[in-house]
Design a protein around this motif. Structure first.
Motif, PDB file in Angstrom:
ATOM      1  N   ILE A  19      43.338  34.585  54.396  1.00  0.00           N
ATOM      2  CA  ILE A  19      42.875  32.845  54.023  1.00  0.00           C
ATOM      3  C   ILE A  19      43.311  32.887  52.901  1.00  0.00           C
ATOM      4  N   ARG A  20      43.900  31.626  52.698  1.00  0.00           N
ATOM      5  CA  ARG A  20      43.985  31.142  50.904  1.00  0.00           C
ATOM      6  C   ARG A  20      42.941  30.689  50.686  1.00  0.00           C
ATOM      7  N   ARG A  21      41.645  30.896  49.859  1.00  0.00           N
ATOM      8  CA  ARG A  21      40.977  30.213  49.210  1.00  0.00           C
ATOM      9  C   ARG A  21      40.832  29.209  47.872  1.00  0.00           C
ATOM     10  N   ALA A  30      44.365  29.647  43.003  1.00  0.00           N
ATOM     11  CA  ALA A  30      43.554  30.129  44.045  1.00  0.00           C
ATOM     12  C   ALA A  30      43.995  31.271  44.975  1.00  0.00           C
ATOM     13  N   TRP A  32      43.798  34.790  47.867  1.00  0.00           N
ATOM     14  CA  TRP A  32      44.145  35.471  50.213  1.00  0.00           C
ATOM     15  C   TRP A  32      42.349  36.556  49.713  1.00  0.00           C
ATOM     16  N   ARG A  77      48.529  25.577  58.134  1.00  0.00           N
ATOM     17  CA  ARG A  77      49.764  26.084  58.435  1.00  0.00           C
ATOM     18  C   ARG A  77      49.465  27.958  58.695  1.00  0.00           C
ATOM     19  N   THR A 100      47.590  34.882  58.350  1.00  0.00           N
ATOM     20  CA  THR A 100      47.816  33.988  57.041  1.00  0.00           C
ATOM     21  C   THR A 100      46.972  32.763  57.585  1.00  0.00           C
ATOM     22  N   GLU A 102      46.363  29.287  55.554  1.00  0.00           N
ATOM     23  CA  GLU A 102      46.546  28.617  54.110  1.00  0.00           C
ATOM     24  C   GLU A 102      46.550  26.513  54.363  1.00  0.00           C
ATOM     25  N   LYS A 105      51.093  22.311  52.223  1.00  0.00           N
ATOM     26  CA  LYS A 105      51.734  22.074  52.140  1.00  0.00           C
ATOM     27  C   LYS A 105      51.644  20.599  51.662  1.00  0.00           C
ATOM     28  N   ASP A 112      39.075  25.578  49.696  1.00  0.00           N
ATOM     29  CA  ASP A 112      39.512  25.874  50.837  1.00  0.00           C
ATOM     30  C   ASP A 112      40.652  25.201  51.375  1.00  0.00           C
ATOM     31  N   LEU A 113      40.510  25.252  52.844  1.00  0.00           N
ATOM     32  CA  LEU A 113      42.061  24.813  54.053  1.00  0.00           C
ATOM     33  C   LEU A 113      41.516  23.415  54.043  1.00  0.00           C
TER      34      LEU A 113
END
Lengths: 245, 149
Positions: A19-21, A30, A32, A77, A100, A102, A105, A112-113
């Motif tokens: 997860i993109r944090r 940011a 992962w 995403r 994944t 994220e 965009k 976070d999200l």
């Protein structure tokens, strides 16, 4: 009643999520973060996010409201494609490799999200997303089933921003109205009861309007409601050329 | 307690001329035209007559002595260069994020394209098929008649 069949157990599996944090209070960058969760075949990506938040890391931040694909809050995403976390079954993804997740965009990430949806809503507001009819009928305004069918597809939009944030034009040109705003303009432009189609066509006949669309079809693929977004944009282009819906 | 109503949006201002629409239309019209022009050009040059072996100075000079082929080639030149320039402009708009760099690149692109269009048009219409000092064997057949007259 001893012969009641036992309900078969739902198969479960361990799945890795990356997860993109992003937390602006902790770091400007940011990164992962990986999590492992035990999930069932009936679970969705949203369930995995819940499980992580409730059992492993309470700081994980994401939006969700109805959790059933209606409110459009949890567009993210997943494996590089925009989807609703509540409509994506984990078993439908490749569970042998890391999944994944994220933020979508093209909109500023807040945490976070979660992204700032204001630029997206501004474009929506700019196309006057409301019925304009100056006559004052005694009863409801009648519309034939054929006239209603003309814009049926674009009434399905839930404003989740999956389409707009999958658009490569929107990624680099934040001024572009984006597919969602055009879809919602289409919903009124082709409504036989609406009287301001020409105003909306004029608004979209802008430098940042429909002509920016390059028919890459990312929006149509991303739409969780199955709206033919690119087709709707093309119909608006044709209406502008004709000068009427 | 009174309810605060958001100020309604002021409508966006429409620019006087909207080049985006004409750019979009141009791409759609010039595309099919170019397909016809280019494939006919390739067919005439490579498949009719002696095929690829016929192409030399005399062949080109012979074609450009005819106003039909002059206009054909000029049409190809203008349509293709503007089509390509509009396409490149889209690529620049996609990949440059700084407004000044974008303006500079698009400006350079149009200048180069404009210069090529001017030069190309000039060459096609001022082309001399029978340069006086050249070897007569390399010139189109009608040059002899012109020279002897």
């Amino acid at each position: 009643m001893s012969d009641v069949k036992e309900i078969a157990e739902i198969p479960s599996f361990t799945v890795k999520l990356s997860i993109r944090r992003f937390d602006p209070e902790k770091s400007e960058e940011a990164s992962w973060q990986e999590y492992e969760v035990e999930m069932h075949a009936t679970d969705r990506v949203l369930d995995a996010l819940h499980k992580i938040k409730w059992e492993q890391d309470g700081s994980l931040t994401f939006r969700r409201s109805c959790a059933h694909g209606v409110c459009g809050s949890d567009a993210v995403r997943i494996n590089g494609r925009n989807r609703l976390a509540c409509k994506t079954l984990i078993k439908d993804l490749d569970i042998n490799s890391t999944i994944t997740v994220e933020p979508i965009k093209g909109l500023p990430v807040e945490k976070d999200l979660i992204v700032d949806m204001n630029p997206f809503y501004q474009a929506y507001k700019d196309i006057n997303p409301f019925l304009v009819a100056n006559d004052k009928p005694e009863k409801e305004r009648l519309q034939s089933p054929e006239d209603r069918a003309r814009y049926d597809d674009t009434t399905k939009c839930i404003l989740c921003a999956a389409c707009t944030t999958s658009c490569p034009v929107f990624w680099t040109d934040g001024q572009y109205f984006g597919p969602a705003a055009i879809v919602n303009a289409h919903r009124f432009i082709f409504d036989s009861r609406d009287e301001e189609a020409d105003v909306r066509l004029d608004i979209l006949n802008d430098k940042e309007g429909v002509w920016r669309c390059r028919t890459t079809f990312n929006c149509t693929e991303a739409c969780p409601r199955g709206i033919e977004v690119t087709k709707a944009i093309a119909e608006v282009k044709q209406a502008i050329l004709r000068g009427r819906p | 307690m009174s309810v605060q109503i958001e100020i309604p949006n002021s409508p966006r201002k429409q620019r006087v001329t909207n080049w985006e629409k004409y750019g979009w239309l141009y791409m759609r019209i010039s595309g099919p035209l170019l397909i016809v022009l280019i494939f006919t050009h390739v067919f005439v040059n490579l498949f009719t007559g002696e095929g690829i072996k016929q192409i030399d100075f005399a062949f080109v000079a012979g074609k450009w002595a005819d106003p039909f082929w002059q206009w054909w080639d000029v049409a190809m030149l203008w349509l293709a260069l503007i089509h390509g320039t509009l396409g490149m402009r889209t690529v620049i708009n996609d990949y440059t994020e700084k407004p000044k760099l974008r303006t500079a690149l698009v400006g350079t692109l149009w200048s180069v394209s404009g210069a090529l269009i001017l030069l190309g048009t000039l060459v096609v219409f001022t082309f001399d098929p029978c340069p006086p000092t050249s070897n007569p064997d390399l010139l189109p057949s009608f040059c002899e008649a012109i020279a002897s007259s």
